[in-house]
Design a protein around this motif. Structure first.
Motif, mmCIF file in Angstrom:
data_model
loop_
_atom_site.group_PDB
_atom_site.id
_atom_site.type_symbol
_atom_site.label_atom_id
_atom_site.label_comp_id
_atom_site.label_asym_id
_atom_site.label_seq_id
_atom_site.Cartn_x
_atom_site.Cartn_y
_atom_site.Cartn_z
ATOM 1 N N ILE A 1 17.098 43.990 -65.817
ATOM 2 C CA ILE A 1 17.146 43.258 -64.553
ATOM 3 C C ILE A 1 18.584 43.269 -64.047
ATOM 4 O O ILE A 1 19.519 42.997 -64.802
ATOM 5 C CB ILE A 1 16.672 41.806 -64.759
ATOM 6 C CG1 ILE A 1 15.217 41.794 -65.179
ATOM 7 C CG2 ILE A 1 16.885 40.978 -63.494
ATOM 8 C CD1 ILE A 1 14.736 40.439 -65.662
ATOM 9 N N ARG A 2 18.765 43.578 -62.776
ATOM 10 C CA ARG A 2 20.098 43.572 -62.168
ATOM 11 C C ARG A 2 20.558 42.119 -62.056
ATOM 12 O O ARG A 2 19.999 41.343 -61.297
ATOM 13 C CB ARG A 2 20.037 44.241 -60.801
ATOM 14 C CG ARG A 2 21.369 44.432 -60.145
ATOM 15 C CD ARG A 2 21.172 45.114 -58.771
ATOM 16 N NE ARG A 2 22.418 45.542 -58.229
ATOM 17 C CZ ARG A 2 22.875 46.788 -58.239
ATOM 18 N NH1 ARG A 2 22.136 47.741 -58.783
ATOM 19 N NH2 ARG A 2 24.033 47.088 -57.722
ATOM 20 N N ALA A 3 21.573 41.758 -62.816
ATOM 21 C CA ALA A 3 22.049 40.371 -62.846
ATOM 22 C C ALA A 3 23.060 40.083 -61.744
ATOM 23 O O ALA A 3 23.189 38.949 -61.296
ATOM 24 C CB ALA A 3 22.662 40.063 -64.208
ATOM 25 N N SER A 4 23.785 41.117 -61.315
ATOM 26 C CA SER A 4 24.836 40.920 -60.316
ATOM 27 C C SER A 4 25.101 42.235 -59.592
ATOM 28 O O SER A 4 24.902 43.314 -60.146
ATOM 29 C CB SER A 4 26.118 40.453 -61.013
ATOM 30 O OG SER A 4 27.198 40.369 -60.101
ATOM 31 N N ASP A 5 25.582 42.132 -58.358
ATOM 32 C CA ASP A 5 25.965 43.313 -57.594
ATOM 33 C C ASP A 5 27.439 43.644 -57.785
ATOM 34 O O ASP A 5 27.947 44.578 -57.158
ATOM 35 C CB ASP A 5 25.680 43.096 -56.104
ATOM 36 C CG ASP A 5 24.187 43.069 -55.823
ATOM 37 O OD1 ASP A 5 23.425 43.722 -56.559
ATOM 38 O OD2 ASP A 5 23.782 42.396 -54.865
ATOM 39 N N THR A 6 28.106 42.891 -58.629
ATOM 40 C CA THR A 6 29.522 43.112 -58.927
ATOM 41 C C THR A 6 29.747 42.904 -60.424
ATOM 42 O O THR A 6 28.926 42.286 -61.096
ATOM 43 C CB THR A 6 30.422 42.127 -58.147
ATOM 44 O OG1 THR A 6 30.046 40.793 -58.490
ATOM 45 C CG2 THR A 6 30.287 42.318 -56.637
ATOM 46 N N PRO A 7 30.867 43.409 -60.936
ATOM 47 C CA PRO A 7 31.146 43.184 -62.360
ATOM 48 C C PRO A 7 31.540 41.737 -62.633
ATOM 49 O O PRO A 7 31.956 41.007 -61.730
ATOM 50 C CB PRO A 7 32.303 44.135 -62.654
ATOM 51 C CG PRO A 7 32.939 44.404 -61.353
ATOM 52 C CD PRO A 7 31.881 44.254 -60.304
ATOM 53 N N CYS B 1 29.868 45.047 -66.929
ATOM 54 C CA CYS B 1 28.843 45.478 -65.980
ATOM 55 C C CYS B 1 27.870 44.329 -65.677
ATOM 56 O O CYS B 1 27.392 43.654 -66.577
ATOM 57 C CB CYS B 1 28.085 46.668 -66.576
ATOM 58 S SG CYS B 1 26.701 47.227 -65.570
ATOM 59 N N GLY B 2 27.572 44.144 -64.398
ATOM 60 C CA GLY B 2 26.606 43.134 -63.977
ATOM 61 C C GLY B 2 25.291 43.736 -63.517
ATOM 62 O O GLY B 2 24.254 43.091 -63.565
ATOM 63 N N CYS B 3 25.334 45.013 -63.075
ATOM 64 C CA CYS B 3 24.109 45.645 -62.574
ATOM 65 C C CYS B 3 23.263 46.240 -63.697
ATOM 66 O O CYS B 3 22.107 46.584 -63.486
ATOM 67 C CB CYS B 3 24.445 46.720 -61.538
ATOM 68 S SG CYS B 3 25.156 48.243 -62.194
ATOM 69 N N LYS B 4 23.857 46.355 -64.886
ATOM 70 C CA LYS B 4 23.181 46.865 -66.091
ATOM 71 C C LYS B 4 22.865 48.350 -66.011
ATOM 72 O O LYS B 4 22.077 48.867 -66.785
ATOM 73 C CB LYS B 4 21.896 46.068 -66.406
ATOM 74 C CG LYS B 4 22.078 44.555 -66.405
ATOM 75 C CD LYS B 4 23.158 44.114 -67.353
ATOM 76 C CE LYS B 4 23.335 42.598 -67.291
ATOM 77 N NZ LYS B 4 24.435 42.115 -68.076
ATOM 78 N N GLN B 5 23.505 49.085 -65.080
ATOM 79 C CA GLN B 5 23.254 50.508 -64.912
ATOM 80 C C GLN B 5 24.447 51.384 -65.283
ATOM 81 O O GLN B 5 24.394 52.600 -65.159
ATOM 82 C CB GLN B 5 22.861 50.801 -63.450
ATOM 83 C CG GLN B 5 21.645 50.040 -62.978
ATOM 84 C CD GLN B 5 20.428 50.292 -63.842
ATOM 85 O OE1 GLN B 5 20.087 51.436 -64.122
ATOM 86 N NE2 GLN B 5 19.769 49.234 -64.270
ATOM 87 N N ILE C 1 31.017 48.157 -70.126
ATOM 88 C CA ILE C 1 32.068 48.129 -69.108
ATOM 89 C C ILE C 1 31.545 48.689 -67.788
ATOM 90 O O ILE C 1 30.821 49.685 -67.757
ATOM 91 C CB ILE C 1 33.296 48.939 -69.590
ATOM 92 C CG1 ILE C 1 33.791 48.426 -70.947
ATOM 93 C CG2 ILE C 1 34.409 48.930 -68.561
ATOM 94 C CD1 ILE C 1 34.151 46.961 -70.984
ATOM 95 N N CYS C 2 31.947 48.081 -66.687
ATOM 96 C CA CYS C 2 31.560 48.525 -65.355
ATOM 97 C C CYS C 2 32.139 49.909 -65.057
ATOM 98 O O CYS C 2 33.309 50.171 -65.331
ATOM 99 C CB CYS C 2 32.062 47.515 -64.320
ATOM 100 S SG CYS C 2 31.759 48.012 -62.610
ATOM 101 N N ASP C 3 31.314 50.784 -64.478
ATOM 102 C CA ASP C 3 31.790 52.094 -64.044
ATOM 103 C C ASP C 3 31.570 52.304 -62.543
ATOM 104 O O ASP C 3 31.693 53.410 -62.040
ATOM 105 C CB ASP C 3 31.115 53.213 -64.841
ATOM 106 C CG ASP C 3 29.639 53.378 -64.502
ATOM 107 O OD1 ASP C 3 29.077 52.582 -63.713
ATOM 108 O OD2 ASP C 3 29.021 54.308 -65.045
ATOM 109 N N GLY C 4 31.245 51.229 -61.833
ATOM 110 C CA GLY C 4 31.029 51.313 -60.388
ATOM 111 C C GLY C 4 29.609 51.654 -60.000
ATOM 112 O O GLY C 4 29.322 51.857 -58.827
#
Length: 78
Positions: free
Chosen positions: A5-11, A61-65, A71-74
């Motif tokens: 589930i996408r938890a956030s649209d930002t890190p 990472c907040g989008c889980k993708q 770690i967030c990769d954008g």
């Protein structure tokens, strides 16, 4: 549940402490984002361990993708 589930649209920006382990929520259901609270129980997901080697700010990472989880990769921008 086989898709996170996408938890956030930002890190999530967190200050981590050297030598401490952080358990990143991989399923997106945790109420303590970006960290695991056990909400993945009954799913195919398990939290990922982030081992802080130094004290610094980390962008979890907040989008889980992210392909570099935890770690967030954008990926949230795609």
């Amino acid at each position: 549940m086989n898709k996170a589930i996408r938890a956030s649209d930002t890190p999530y920006i967190m200050d981590v402490v050297a030598g401490k382990n952080y358990f990143w929520c991989a399923c997106g259901k945790s109420k303590k984002q970006p960290l695991c609270d056990g909400s993945h129980s009954g799913t195919d997901f398990t939290p990922l361990i982030y081992k802080a080697t130094e004290s610094k700010k980390v962008f979890f990472c907040g989008c889980k993708q992210s392909s570099k989880q935890p770690i967030c990769d954008g990926s949230h921008n795609k």
